[in-house]
Design an enzyme around this catalytic site. Structure first.
Site, PDB file in Angstrom:
ATOM      1  N   SER A   1       2.721   0.803  -2.624  1.00  0.00           N
ATOM      2  CA  SER A   1       2.982   2.080  -1.954  1.00  0.00           C
ATOM      3  C   SER A   1       4.349   2.648  -2.339  1.00  0.00           C
ATOM      4  O   SER A   1       4.583   3.831  -2.166  1.00  0.00           O
ATOM      5  CB  SER A   1       2.933   1.889  -0.447  1.00  0.00           C
ATOM      6  OG  SER A   1       3.896   0.938  -0.055  1.00  0.00           O
TER       7      SER A   1
ATOM      8  N   CYS B   1       0.926  -5.010  -2.869  1.00  0.00           N
ATOM      9  CA  CYS B   1       1.157  -4.447  -1.535  1.00  0.00           C
ATOM     10  C   CYS B   1       0.191  -5.163  -0.611  1.00  0.00           C
ATOM     11  O   CYS B   1      -1.021  -5.154  -0.862  1.00  0.00           O
ATOM     12  CB  CYS B   1       0.870  -2.948  -1.560  1.00  0.00           C
ATOM     13  SG  CYS B   1       0.779  -2.178   0.068  1.00  0.00           S
TER      14      CYS B   1
ATOM     15  N   GLU C   1      14.601  -0.614   3.046  1.00  0.00           N
ATOM     16  CA  GLU C   1      14.751   0.601   2.233  1.00  0.00           C
ATOM     17  C   GLU C   1      16.019   1.389   2.552  1.00  0.00           C
ATOM     18  O   GLU C   1      16.235   2.458   2.000  1.00  0.00           O
ATOM     19  CB  GLU C   1      13.524   1.503   2.401  1.00  0.00           C
ATOM     20  CG  GLU C   1      12.293   0.872   1.778  1.00  0.00           C
ATOM     21  CD  GLU C   1      11.069   1.755   1.830  1.00  0.00           C
ATOM     22  OE1 GLU C   1      11.184   2.931   2.218  1.00  0.00           O
ATOM     23  OE2 GLU C   1       9.985   1.258   1.479  1.00  0.00           O
TER      24      GLU C   1
ATOM     25  N   CYS D   1       4.542  -9.310   3.627  1.00  0.00           N
ATOM     26  CA  CYS D   1       4.876  -7.927   3.253  1.00  0.00           C
ATOM     27  C   CYS D   1       5.861  -8.026   2.107  1.00  0.00           C
ATOM     28  O   CYS D   1       6.790  -8.834   2.151  1.00  0.00           O
ATOM     29  CB  CYS D   1       5.497  -7.179   4.436  1.00  0.00           C
ATOM     30  SG  CYS D   1       6.172  -5.563   3.983  1.00  0.00           S
TER      31      CYS D   1
ATOM     32  N   HIS E   1       8.242  -6.290   1.215  1.00  0.00           N
ATOM     33  CA  HIS E   1       9.646  -5.990   1.497  1.00  0.00           C
ATOM     34  C   HIS E   1      10.408  -7.215   2.005  1.00  0.00           C
ATOM     35  O   HIS E   1      11.634  -7.253   1.945  1.00  0.00           O
ATOM     36  CB  HIS E   1       9.759  -4.920   2.593  1.00  0.00           C
ATOM     37  CG  HIS E   1       9.413  -3.545   2.144  1.00  0.00           C
ATOM     38  ND1 HIS E   1       8.135  -3.151   1.869  1.00  0.00           N
ATOM     39  CD2 HIS E   1      10.191  -2.451   1.935  1.00  0.00           C
ATOM     40  CE1 HIS E   1       8.135  -1.869   1.518  1.00  0.00           C
ATOM     41  NE2 HIS E   1       9.364  -1.420   1.539  1.00  0.00           N
TER      42      HIS E   1
END
Lengths: 266, 266
Positions: B13, B75, B155, B187, B189
């Site tokens: 994404s 993702c 982020e 995830c 991240h």
């Protein structure tokens, strides 16, 4: 239907604009509203001006097709990148954004300590608040801070007191005590935290909520134009994705039940 | 080009999948990679299965048009909703997701205390990790927690130590001391916070990083299929929006400079 009887179209990237809708409904209880949340592509606050403008245009087109008498861009990022272009594109239908009314109110309140704008990354770097404030008061000292975690926090299903307080204090660091005494909430998610922000900052600060100032502005403008309705009071909702999540999280923003949401594709 | 010499397509994404790309490059330094981040529509983690699948299909189509020898869905949300459908659609090109390799590793490590899956809202409620773990070990005790603020935190341009620690501890509350001893980072991240998560949990815990397990899985599978390259080593990047933001934030995930990003429309 005569023009006055048409609904007012309101759009946002998702649920945040429901804080603006809430104030609009309170100020204009006899109007019909259609709210469109672009939940399939939220958030707008981290996206580029070009992409936000493309999405805003698609949302506005959808509302215009449904015949509205006015458009409200209930998203600071979208208003900051697209208000002028949408106003030109849909003339003579009036298009209102959330930037000008907030900037105007902040300028009424400002003292020598200046104005702090709290917003998304996009709104801060696009600098629309900064330009709008300076056009009214070229002497104003302006500070701006992007508060991305507040957006996610507002959309969490449960708000834990401890972490919420930590995050409120986190972005206000450096502005407490000696900071600018006028604080502008430049993101539609932030009114959810307005009582906490006021408490952290203390009584010497004025917190300007752009949802409230926008509702007042729209009400005054529609009255001036003779476009007020006295027979409405219905709200309908559209979202581009996740209708269940839209309703359940949206209720925290609107402060009332959300029913009859329809899915639309932009 | 022979099939082995074609690049491996990787999509996500946005920037998160760069943690998977980082591990892939380390494990497979002689491969060429094309990475596609759908930054115009990120994040996927809060969106519906239908919408995530639509976006994933568009991203995968774009990479397939560019001729890749394998696809990696980097993702967790997209892999959890779309792996089976994409594998069918692009057969015989192999399609790999991040769920299975992570679930398998967690099942190797699990003891009676169970497995804690940390992921996005979508991955948790879609329950793909839960299904995958149970298919391998029907007795496993599984806990899952959505950690939406970690995505935004990863982020942010600057990570403030104090608030990062607070947020790491926040989502681990209730799982420290008596919790499941195997913790799966579900995830892309979250590997950014892996050292902090390990420190908060302590040495009795095993933290499984699905980026690493995915890279190992892809390397083993390509070797089995005779599809390894020995002449590559180039990486190219595509994003659907905000190339500057993609590079500057993405570098935190990839841990190396990102240059030559091209913009694509899906």
């Amino acid at each position: 239907l005569s023009t006055e009887e048409l609904p007012i179209g309101v759009f946002d990237s998702g649920m945040g604009g429901l804080t603006v809708l809430k104030e609009l409904c309170q100020r204009l209880p006899d109007e019909d509203f259609i709210y469109l949340g672009d939940t399939a592509r939220l958030p707008y606050g981290t996206k580029s001006p070009q992409t936000v403008h493309k999405y805003s245009m698609q949302a506005a087109d959808k509302l215009m097709q449904m015949k509205v008498k006015a458009l409200v861009i209930a998203c600071n990022t979208a208003a900051s990148f697209s208000l002028d272009k949408l106003a030109t594109a849909y003339h003579p239908t009036p298009v209102y954004g959330v930037i000008e009314p907030g900037a105007e109110k902040a300028c009424e309140k400002v003292d020598a300590s200046g104005i702090l704008v709290l917003a998304t990354e996009g709104t801060v770097s696009g600098a629309a608040y900064q330009r709008s404030i300076l056009s009214k008061n070229p002497e104003a000292r302006i500070y701006a801070r992007a508060c991305p975690l507040w957006v996610t926090l507002a959309e969490q299903r449960q708000q834990d007191d401890h972490i919420t307080w930590n995050l409120i204090e986190y972005y206000l660091q450096g502005f407490i005590e000696n900071g600018p005494k006028t604080v502008l909430l430049g993101c539609t998610h932030f009114p959810l935290f307005s009582p906490m922000i006021r408490e952290v900052l203390g009584e010497a600060y004025t917190v300007v909520d752009s949802a409230i100032t926008t509702a007042n502005h729209v009400a005054n403008e529609l009255e001036l134009k003779g476009l007020l309705n006295s027979n409405g009071g219905e709200i309908s909702f559209m979202a581009t994705d996740g209708l269940g999540r839209f309703s359940s999280i949206g209720e925290q923003f609107l402060n009332t039940k959300i029913v009859n949401v329809s899915e639309v594709d932009l």
